[in-house]
Design an enzyme around this catalytic site. Structure first.
Site, PDB file in Angstrom:
ATOM      1  N   HIS A   5      13.911   0.445   2.749  1.00 52.48           N
ATOM      2  CA  HIS A   5      12.587   0.987   3.077  1.00 52.48           C
ATOM      3  C   HIS A   5      12.322   0.679   4.547  1.00 52.48           C
ATOM      4  O   HIS A   5      12.576  -0.435   5.021  1.00 52.48           O
ATOM      5  CB  HIS A   5      11.530   0.327   2.193  1.00 52.48           C
ATOM      6  CG  HIS A   5      10.134   0.662   2.587  1.00 52.48           C
ATOM      7  ND1 HIS A   5       9.728   1.951   2.852  1.00 52.48           N
ATOM      8  CD2 HIS A   5       9.042  -0.128   2.777  1.00 52.48           C
ATOM      9  CE1 HIS A   5       8.447   1.938   3.175  1.00 52.48           C
ATOM     10  NE2 HIS A   5       8.006   0.692   3.150  1.00 52.48           N
ATOM     11  N   ASN A  53       6.779   4.090   9.035  1.00 48.35           N
ATOM     12  CA  ASN A  53       6.781   3.875   7.583  1.00 48.35           C
ATOM     13  C   ASN A  53       6.236   5.129   6.894  1.00 48.35           C
ATOM     14  O   ASN A  53       5.045   5.412   6.979  1.00 48.35           O
ATOM     15  CB  ASN A  53       5.918   2.657   7.264  1.00 48.35           C
ATOM     16  CG  ASN A  53       5.910   2.313   5.781  1.00 48.35           C
ATOM     17  OD1 ASN A  53       6.373   3.090   4.954  1.00 48.35           O
ATOM     18  ND2 ASN A  53       5.377   1.150   5.453  1.00 48.35           N
ATOM     19  N   CYS A  70       5.224   2.272  -1.524  1.00 50.20           N
ATOM     20  CA  CYS A  70       6.486   2.323  -0.762  1.00 50.20           C
ATOM     21  C   CYS A  70       7.712   2.041  -1.629  1.00 50.20           C
ATOM     22  O   CYS A  70       8.845   2.250  -1.180  1.00 50.20           O
ATOM     23  CB  CYS A  70       6.434   1.354   0.411  1.00 50.20           C
ATOM     24  SG  CYS A  70       5.064   1.670   1.521  1.00 50.20           S
TER      25      CYS A  70
HETATM   26  N1  ACO Z   1      -1.632  -3.053  19.334  1.00 53.90           N
HETATM   27  C1  ACO Z   1      -1.941  -4.139  20.065  1.00 53.90           C
HETATM   28  N2  ACO Z   1      -2.401  -5.274  19.521  1.00 53.90           N
HETATM   29  C2  ACO Z   1      -2.543  -5.310  18.179  1.00 53.90           C
HETATM   30  C3  ACO Z   1      -2.233  -4.201  17.366  1.00 53.90           C
HETATM   31  C4  ACO Z   1      -1.769  -3.037  17.992  1.00 53.90           C
HETATM   32  N3  ACO Z   1      -1.433  -1.942  17.314  1.00 53.90           N
HETATM   33  N4  ACO Z   1      -2.468  -4.537  16.080  1.00 53.90           N
HETATM   34  C5  ACO Z   1      -2.910  -5.811  16.073  1.00 53.90           C
HETATM   35  N5  ACO Z   1      -2.965  -6.274  17.344  1.00 53.90           N
HETATM   36  C6  ACO Z   1      -3.356  -7.588  17.800  1.00 53.90           C
HETATM   37  C7  ACO Z   1      -4.270  -8.316  16.838  1.00 53.90           C
HETATM   38  O1  ACO Z   1      -5.599  -7.917  17.030  1.00 53.90           O
HETATM   39  C8  ACO Z   1      -4.029  -9.746  17.213  1.00 53.90           C
HETATM   40  O2  ACO Z   1      -4.774 -10.031  18.368  1.00 53.90           O
HETATM   41  P1  ACO Z   1      -5.470 -11.470  18.521  1.00 53.90           P
HETATM   42  O3  ACO Z   1      -4.345 -12.473  18.526  1.00 53.90           O
HETATM   43  O4  ACO Z   1      -6.166 -11.338  19.843  1.00 53.90           O
HETATM   44  O5  ACO Z   1      -6.369 -11.610  17.343  1.00 53.90           O
HETATM   45  C9  ACO Z   1      -2.559  -9.771  17.629  1.00 53.90           C
HETATM   46  O6  ACO Z   1      -2.210  -8.421  17.899  1.00 53.90           O
HETATM   47  C10 ACO Z   1      -1.646 -10.327  16.573  1.00 53.90           C
HETATM   48  O7  ACO Z   1      -1.931  -9.671  15.328  1.00 53.90           O
HETATM   49  P2  ACO Z   1      -1.147 -10.042  14.026  1.00 53.90           P
HETATM   50  O8  ACO Z   1      -1.650  -9.206  12.877  1.00 53.90           O
HETATM   51  O9  ACO Z   1      -1.100 -11.522  13.848  1.00 53.90           O
HETATM   52  O10 ACO Z   1       0.315  -9.523  14.429  1.00 53.90           O
HETATM   53  P3  ACO Z   1       1.670  -9.768  13.713  1.00 53.90           P
HETATM   54  O11 ACO Z   1       2.595 -10.408  14.635  1.00 53.90           O
HETATM   55  O12 ACO Z   1       1.494 -10.349  12.334  1.00 53.90           O
HETATM   56  O13 ACO Z   1       2.182  -8.284  13.505  1.00 53.90           O
HETATM   57  C11 ACO Z   1       2.344  -6.532  11.869  1.00 53.90           C
HETATM   58  C12 ACO Z   1       1.424  -7.355  12.733  1.00 53.90           C
HETATM   59  C13 ACO Z   1       3.261  -5.712  12.741  1.00 53.90           C
HETATM   60  C14 ACO Z   1       1.482  -5.592  11.015  1.00 53.90           C
HETATM   61  C15 ACO Z   1       3.176  -7.464  10.971  1.00 53.90           C
HETATM   62  O14 ACO Z   1       2.358  -8.393  10.314  1.00 53.90           O
HETATM   63  C16 ACO Z   1       3.940  -6.687   9.957  1.00 53.90           C
HETATM   64  O15 ACO Z   1       4.834  -5.952  10.279  1.00 53.90           O
HETATM   65  N6  ACO Z   1       3.651  -6.878   8.676  1.00 53.90           N
HETATM   66  C17 ACO Z   1       4.288  -6.114   7.624  1.00 53.90           C
HETATM   67  C18 ACO Z   1       3.374  -5.028   7.279  1.00 53.90           C
HETATM   68  C19 ACO Z   1       4.064  -3.807   6.830  1.00 53.90           C
HETATM   69  O16 ACO Z   1       5.227  -3.563   7.066  1.00 53.90           O
HETATM   70  N7  ACO Z   1       3.302  -2.986   6.150  1.00 53.90           N
HETATM   71  C20 ACO Z   1       3.762  -1.731   5.728  1.00 53.90           C
HETATM   72  C21 ACO Z   1       3.261  -1.399   4.403  1.00 53.90           C
HETATM   73  S1  ACO Z   1       3.936  -2.441   3.208  1.00 53.90           S
HETATM   74  C22 ACO Z   1       5.456  -2.110   3.158  1.00 53.90           C
HETATM   75  O17 ACO Z   1       5.845  -0.990   3.354  1.00 53.90           O
HETATM   76  C23 ACO Z   1       6.362  -3.210   2.920  1.00 53.90           C
END
Ligand code: ACO
Length: 319
Positions: free
Chosen positions: A246, A276, A113
């Site tokens: 980004h 993304n 990215c």
């Molecule tokens: N729909 C519904 N529920 C979901 C989903 C979904 N798509 N995905 C995960 N969950 C659930 C999980 O199973 C978990 O359930 P549980 O509590 O029963 O175990 C709950 O939601 C919370 O999951 P977390 O992973 O803790 O959620 P979080 O609040 O951290 O959000 C996210 C996840 C959106 C991925 C966040 O961590 C994030 O944005 N991280 C940055 C990642 C990113 O941007 N990556 C892109 C590539 S890198 C880059 O470009 C910078």
């Protein structure tokens, strides 16, 4: 003083638009979960017969038209991509051929990215050193092909697309400063582990990510590199007219803007419609901001991005 001046930009999104509700019909997720955590409402997905070089060449043609530049004038092609059409040759040589030109250097850059930050900075170095007069810099990715569509924690986050910029050597300001970084210690936080060897693929061919760790690292390093590039140009955050970040997650974007003391009114946001798109995300946002009239000539733009590796960087531009 010779600058790399942006002559024109272009972008391309595949026709198929997939909303969060469309995904919720196929996997256990919801529009509410995706949009509150990421700001994403929809993404575009490439057609089966579309390859990364096809998306890239469409974006390139639009950038060349906006720049009023013939393909024959281009002296360097760099494509930032993690999803080239094939293992080799590079997508850049395919783009070159599809544009009907040959001879100039053409190569890919793989910084996930952050790829467009690396590609733009490399092209700037070529131009300022006199090794190229006009460069085509493209970010293009089809992440939909390296996603496990049953893994709701990753598949909802990405989309496909391409964005391109035509740079020209000019006495008119353009790229003012760039800063790039990488830290390979974080390999396991974000990767596609697959390896092609001895006629077989070993390891998963899908994106694996520790979302929370990526989130924290991204906020910290994007804030730091934004400060660094602004200082390198002897500017202040108040002089930045637009942040073109980004587009991974609206909350990461908001955190960087807050760190700089800039309101979200000064940020180009396309993550809602594009999700993304990896290396394509910054040039897609840039082209969108220019074409919808927000970004105007003479304004100061802060581009910043981070991706797997980790690799990250920022570029300050007078457009
Ligand atoms: N729909 C519904 N529920 C979901 C989903 C979904 N798509 N995905 C995960 N969950 C659930 C999980 O199973 C978990 O359930 P549980 O509590 O029963 O175990 C709950 O939601 C919370 O999951 P977390 O992973 O803790 O959620 P979080 O609040 O951290 O959000 C996210 C996840 C959106 C991925 C966040 O961590 C994030 O944005 N991280 C940055 C990642 C990113 O941007 N990556 C892109 C590539 S890198 C880059 O470009 C910078």
């Amino acid at each position: 003083m010779i600058y790399s001046h942006i002559l024109g930009t272009g972008s391309y999104l595949p026709a198929q638009r997939v909303t969060n509700n469309d995904l919720a019909e196929r996997i256990d997720t919801s529009d509410e979960w995706i949009s509150t955590r990421t700001g994403i409402k929809a993404r575009h997905i490439a057609a089966e017969n579309e390859k990364t070089s096809d998306l890239a060449v469409e974006a390139a043609r639009r950038a060349l038209a906006a720049a009023g530049t013939d393909a024959e004038e281009i002296g360097l092609i760099i494509v930032a991509t993690t999803t080239p059409d094939m293992q080799f040759p590079s997508a850049a040589t395919m783009v070159q051929h599809k544009l009907g030109i040959n001879g100039c250097p053409a190569f890919d850059i793989q910084a996930v990215c952050a790829g467009f930050m690396y590609a733009l900075t490399t092209a700037d170095a070529y131009i300022r050193s006199g090794m190229a007069n006009k460069a085509l810099v493209i970010g293009a990715d089809i992440f939909s092909r390296i996603l496990d569509w049953n893994d709701r924690s990753t598949c909802v986050l990405f989309g496909d697309g391409a964005g391109a910029v035509v740079l020209s050597a000019s006495e008119q300001p353009g790229i003012l400063a760039s800063r790039l970084h990488a830290d390979g210690a974080h390999l396991d936080l974000l990767k596609v582990p697959a390896q092609m060897e001895n006629g077989r693929i070993s390891g998963s061919p899908f994106v694996k990510m520790d979302g929370q760790a990526v989130f924290k690292f991204a906020v910290k390093q994007l804030s730091a590199v934004a400060d660094e590039v602004i200082q390198a140009a002897s500017y202040t955050p108040e002089q930045v007219d637009w942040i073109v970040p980004h587009q991974a997650n609206r909350r990461i974007i908001e955190a960087t803007a807050k760190h700089l003391g800039l309101s979200m009114e000064k940020v180009i946001v396309t993550v809602d419609e594009h999700a993304n798109t990896s290396a394509a995300s910054i040039p897609l946002a840039l082209d969108s901001g220019i074409r919808n009239g927000k970004i105007r000539r003479g304004q100061t733009l802060l581009l910043e991005g981070i991706g797997g590796g980790f690799a990250w960087g920022a570029v300050l531009i007078q457009y």
